[in-house]
Scaffold this motif. Structure first.
Motif, PDB file in Angstrom:
ATOM      1  N   LEU A 132       0.820  -1.215   0.000  1.00 22.41           N
ATOM      2  CA  LEU A 132       0.000   0.000   0.000  1.00 22.41           C
ATOM      3  C   LEU A 132       0.852   1.263   0.000  1.00 22.41           C
ATOM      4  O   LEU A 132       0.539   2.232  -0.705  1.00 22.41           O
ATOM      5  CB  LEU A 132      -0.944  -0.005   1.205  1.00 22.41           C
ATOM      6  CG  LEU A 132      -2.075  -1.022   1.135  1.00 22.41           C
ATOM      7  CD1 LEU A 132      -2.883  -1.006   2.415  1.00 22.41           C
ATOM      8  CD2 LEU A 132      -2.958  -0.772  -0.075  1.00 22.41           C
ATOM      9  N   LEU A 133       1.940   1.260   0.763  1.00 17.53           N
ATOM     10  CA  LEU A 133       2.841   2.405   0.787  1.00 17.53           C
ATOM     11  C   LEU A 133       3.443   2.655  -0.589  1.00 17.53           C
ATOM     12  O   LEU A 133       3.464   3.784  -1.081  1.00 17.53           O
ATOM     13  CB  LEU A 133       3.949   2.188   1.823  1.00 17.53           C
ATOM     14  CG  LEU A 133       5.054   3.229   1.833  1.00 17.53           C
ATOM     15  CD1 LEU A 133       4.543   4.539   2.413  1.00 17.53           C
ATOM     16  CD2 LEU A 133       6.253   2.735   2.603  1.00 17.53           C
ATOM     17  N   MET A 134       3.898   1.587  -1.241  1.00 14.01           N
ATOM     18  CA  MET A 134       4.503   1.754  -2.563  1.00 14.01           C
ATOM     19  C   MET A 134       3.462   2.134  -3.607  1.00 14.01           C
ATOM     20  O   MET A 134       3.761   2.888  -4.521  1.00 14.01           O
ATOM     21  CB  MET A 134       5.260   0.492  -2.954  1.00 14.01           C
ATOM     22  CG  MET A 134       6.486   0.313  -2.100  1.00 14.01           C
ATOM     23  SD  MET A 134       7.702  -0.895  -2.612  1.00 14.01           S
ATOM     24  CE  MET A 134       6.799  -2.204  -3.278  1.00 14.01           C
ATOM     25  N   ALA A 135       2.230   1.634  -3.471  1.00 13.09           N
ATOM     26  CA  ALA A 135       1.172   2.010  -4.420  1.00 13.09           C
ATOM     27  C   ALA A 135       0.843   3.492  -4.298  1.00 13.09           C
ATOM     28  O   ALA A 135       0.693   4.190  -5.314  1.00 13.09           O
ATOM     29  CB  ALA A 135      -0.074   1.165  -4.183  1.00 13.09           C
ATOM     30  N   VAL A 136       0.744   3.977  -3.071  1.00 16.57           N
ATOM     31  CA  VAL A 136       0.441   5.403  -2.873  1.00 16.57           C
ATOM     32  C   VAL A 136       1.575   6.272  -3.397  1.00 16.57           C
ATOM     33  O   VAL A 136       1.335   7.282  -4.076  1.00 16.57           O
ATOM     34  CB  VAL A 136       0.151   5.690  -1.378  1.00 16.57           C
ATOM     35  CG1 VAL A 136       0.111   7.177  -1.093  1.00 16.57           C
ATOM     36  CG2 VAL A 136      -1.162   5.053  -0.981  1.00 16.57           C
ATOM     37  N   THR A 137       2.820   5.902  -3.113  1.00 14.37           N
ATOM     38  CA  THR A 137       3.941   6.720  -3.595  1.00 14.37           C
ATOM     39  C   THR A 137       4.050   6.674  -5.119  1.00 14.37           C
ATOM     40  O   THR A 137       4.343   7.690  -5.742  1.00 14.37           O
ATOM     41  CB  THR A 137       5.270   6.286  -2.962  1.00 14.37           C
ATOM     42  OG1 THR A 137       5.513   4.909  -3.227  1.00 14.37           O
ATOM     43  CG2 THR A 137       5.289   6.542  -1.482  1.00 14.37           C
TER      44      THR A 137
ATOM     45  N   THR B 239      12.463   7.528  -4.806  1.00 10.15           N
ATOM     46  CA  THR B 239      12.919   8.527  -3.838  1.00 10.15           C
ATOM     47  C   THR B 239      11.885   8.730  -2.734  1.00 10.15           C
ATOM     48  O   THR B 239      12.227   8.767  -1.550  1.00 10.15           O
ATOM     49  CB  THR B 239      13.209   9.862  -4.551  1.00 10.15           C
ATOM     50  OG1 THR B 239      14.185   9.632  -5.584  1.00 10.15           O
ATOM     51  CG2 THR B 239      13.744  10.887  -3.585  1.00 10.15           C
ATOM     52  N   LEU B 240      10.613   8.855  -3.123  1.00 10.19           N
ATOM     53  CA  LEU B 240       9.552   9.013  -2.121  1.00 10.19           C
ATOM     54  C   LEU B 240       9.461   7.807  -1.196  1.00 10.19           C
ATOM     55  O   LEU B 240       9.346   7.954   0.024  1.00 10.19           O
ATOM     56  CB  LEU B 240       8.205   9.214  -2.803  1.00 10.19           C
ATOM     57  CG  LEU B 240       7.865  10.597  -3.307  1.00 10.19           C
ATOM     58  CD1 LEU B 240       6.547  10.569  -4.061  1.00 10.19           C
ATOM     59  CD2 LEU B 240       7.800  11.584  -2.172  1.00 10.19           C
ATOM     60  N   THR B 241       9.529   6.597  -1.767  1.00  7.49           N
ATOM     61  CA  THR B 241       9.470   5.388  -0.957  1.00  7.49           C
ATOM     62  C   THR B 241      10.641   5.330   0.016  1.00  7.49           C
ATOM     63  O   THR B 241      10.470   5.008   1.187  1.00  7.49           O
ATOM     64  CB  THR B 241       9.470   4.136  -1.854  1.00  7.49           C
ATOM     65  OG1 THR B 241       8.373   4.214  -2.758  1.00  7.49           O
ATOM     66  CG2 THR B 241       9.351   2.872  -1.036  1.00  7.49           C
ATOM     67  N   GLY B 242      11.827   5.660  -0.469  1.00  3.05           N
ATOM     68  CA  GLY B 242      13.005   5.660   0.402  1.00  3.05           C
ATOM     69  C   GLY B 242      12.900   6.669   1.531  1.00  3.05           C
ATOM     70  O   GLY B 242      13.238   6.369   2.681  1.00  3.05           O
ATOM     71  N   LEU B 243      12.411   7.862   1.210  1.00  5.05           N
ATOM     72  CA  LEU B 243      12.257   8.884   2.250  1.00  5.05           C
ATOM     73  C   LEU B 243      11.213   8.494   3.296  1.00  5.05           C
ATOM     74  O   LEU B 243      11.424   8.674   4.498  1.00  5.05           O
ATOM     75  CB  LEU B 243      11.882  10.222   1.618  1.00  5.05           C
ATOM     76  CG  LEU B 243      12.980  10.936   0.838  1.00  5.05           C
ATOM     77  CD1 LEU B 243      12.410  12.153   0.114  1.00  5.05           C
ATOM     78  CD2 LEU B 243      14.098  11.341   1.770  1.00  5.05           C
ATOM     79  N   ILE B 244      10.102   7.951   2.836  1.00  3.29           N
ATOM     80  CA  ILE B 244       9.048   7.549   3.772  1.00  3.29           C
ATOM     81  C   ILE B 244       9.526   6.406   4.658  1.00  3.29           C
ATOM     82  O   ILE B 244       9.327   6.418   5.876  1.00  3.29           O
ATOM     83  CB  ILE B 244       7.758   7.182   3.007  1.00  3.29           C
ATOM     84  CG1 ILE B 244       7.141   8.438   2.395  1.00  3.29           C
ATOM     85  CG2 ILE B 244       6.759   6.490   3.921  1.00  3.29           C
ATOM     86  CD1 ILE B 244       6.027   8.168   1.431  1.00  3.29           C
ATOM     87  N   GLU B 245      10.187   5.402   4.059  1.00  5.71           N
ATOM     88  CA  GLU B 245      10.664   4.279   4.857  1.00  5.71           C
ATOM     89  C   GLU B 245      11.775   4.691   5.811  1.00  5.71           C
ATOM     90  O   GLU B 245      11.828   4.208   6.937  1.00  5.71           O
ATOM     91  CB  GLU B 245      11.116   3.144   3.958  1.00  5.71           C
ATOM     92  CG  GLU B 245       9.954   2.412   3.351  1.00  5.71           C
ATOM     93  CD  GLU B 245      10.338   1.094   2.739  1.00  5.71           C
ATOM     94  OE1 GLU B 245      11.541   0.785   2.660  1.00  5.71           O
ATOM     95  OE2 GLU B 245       9.430   0.359   2.357  1.00  5.71           O
ATOM     96  N   ALA B 246      12.649   5.577   5.374  1.00  7.73           N
ATOM     97  CA  ALA B 246      13.703   6.055   6.282  1.00  7.73           C
ATOM     98  C   ALA B 246      13.097   6.802   7.462  1.00  7.73           C
ATOM     99  O   ALA B 246      13.535   6.636   8.606  1.00  7.73           O
ATOM    100  CB  ALA B 246      14.670   6.954   5.523  1.00  7.73           C
ATOM    101  N   THR B 247      12.063   7.584   7.196  1.00 10.08           N
ATOM    102  CA  THR B 247      11.381   8.300   8.280  1.00 10.08           C
ATOM    103  C   THR B 247      10.697   7.325   9.235  1.00 10.08           C
ATOM    104  O   THR B 247      10.794   7.480  10.458  1.00 10.08           O
ATOM    105  CB  THR B 247      10.343   9.278   7.702  1.00 10.08           C
ATOM    106  OG1 THR B 247      10.999  10.160   6.784  1.00 10.08           O
ATOM    107  CG2 THR B 247       9.665  10.069   8.788  1.00 10.08           C
TER     108      THR B 247
END
Length: 137
Positions: free
Chosen positions: A23-28, A117-125
């Motif tokens: 779901l996170l990757m689909a939204v990003t 980039t968005l997925t990486g930033l969200i997961e890092a956060t």
């Protein structure tokens, strides 16, 4: 992708972690396609690509667990296997985006880069918040 790897030690955590990851990757991916003004801005296409990536990621995870347990590859350090999984999963996600959005030509590359980039930033956060909040809980 990395968060689902870290939470996949037990089957009880694995399924919710994979669903949250998809779901996170689909939204990003959907946000990236809208931001890059792709011709394929539907959430359904983003969910399809993310679900396929999740299914292939489970197979990749099983392969990496097998390699870890059997010693098929020499162990190079405590994080080596996690880093290699993350690189392989990220490359797989980028390839799936490029194939699914291929009709956009250069925009498909932009969508892939922005989504990763968005997925990486969200997961890092999320991992940073988890590492800060977990010891205090």
């Amino acid at each position: 992708m990395l968060l689902s790897w870290l939470l996949s030690d037990t089957w009880l955590m694995s399924v919710p972690a994979r669903v949250a990851d998809v779901l996170l990757m689909a939204v990003t991916l959907w946000l990236a396609s809208r931001w890059c003004r792709s011709k394929h801005q539907s959430f359904g296409k983003a969910l399809l690509v993310s679900s396929l990536n999740g299914a292939l990621g489970m197979g990749l995870y099983a392969l990496f667990v097998w390699m870890r347990d059997t010693g098929a590859l020499p162990w190079r350090g405590p994080l080596w296997l996690v880093e290699m999984f993350l690189i392989a999963q990220t490359a797989l996600f980028a390839i799936l985006i490029l194939v699914a959005y291929r009709r956009d030509r250069w925009r498909s590359l932009n969508v892939a880069l922005v989504a990763l980039t968005l997925t990486g930033l969200i997961e890092a956060t999320l991992i940073l918040l988890l590492s800060v909040l977990a010891p205090r809980a």
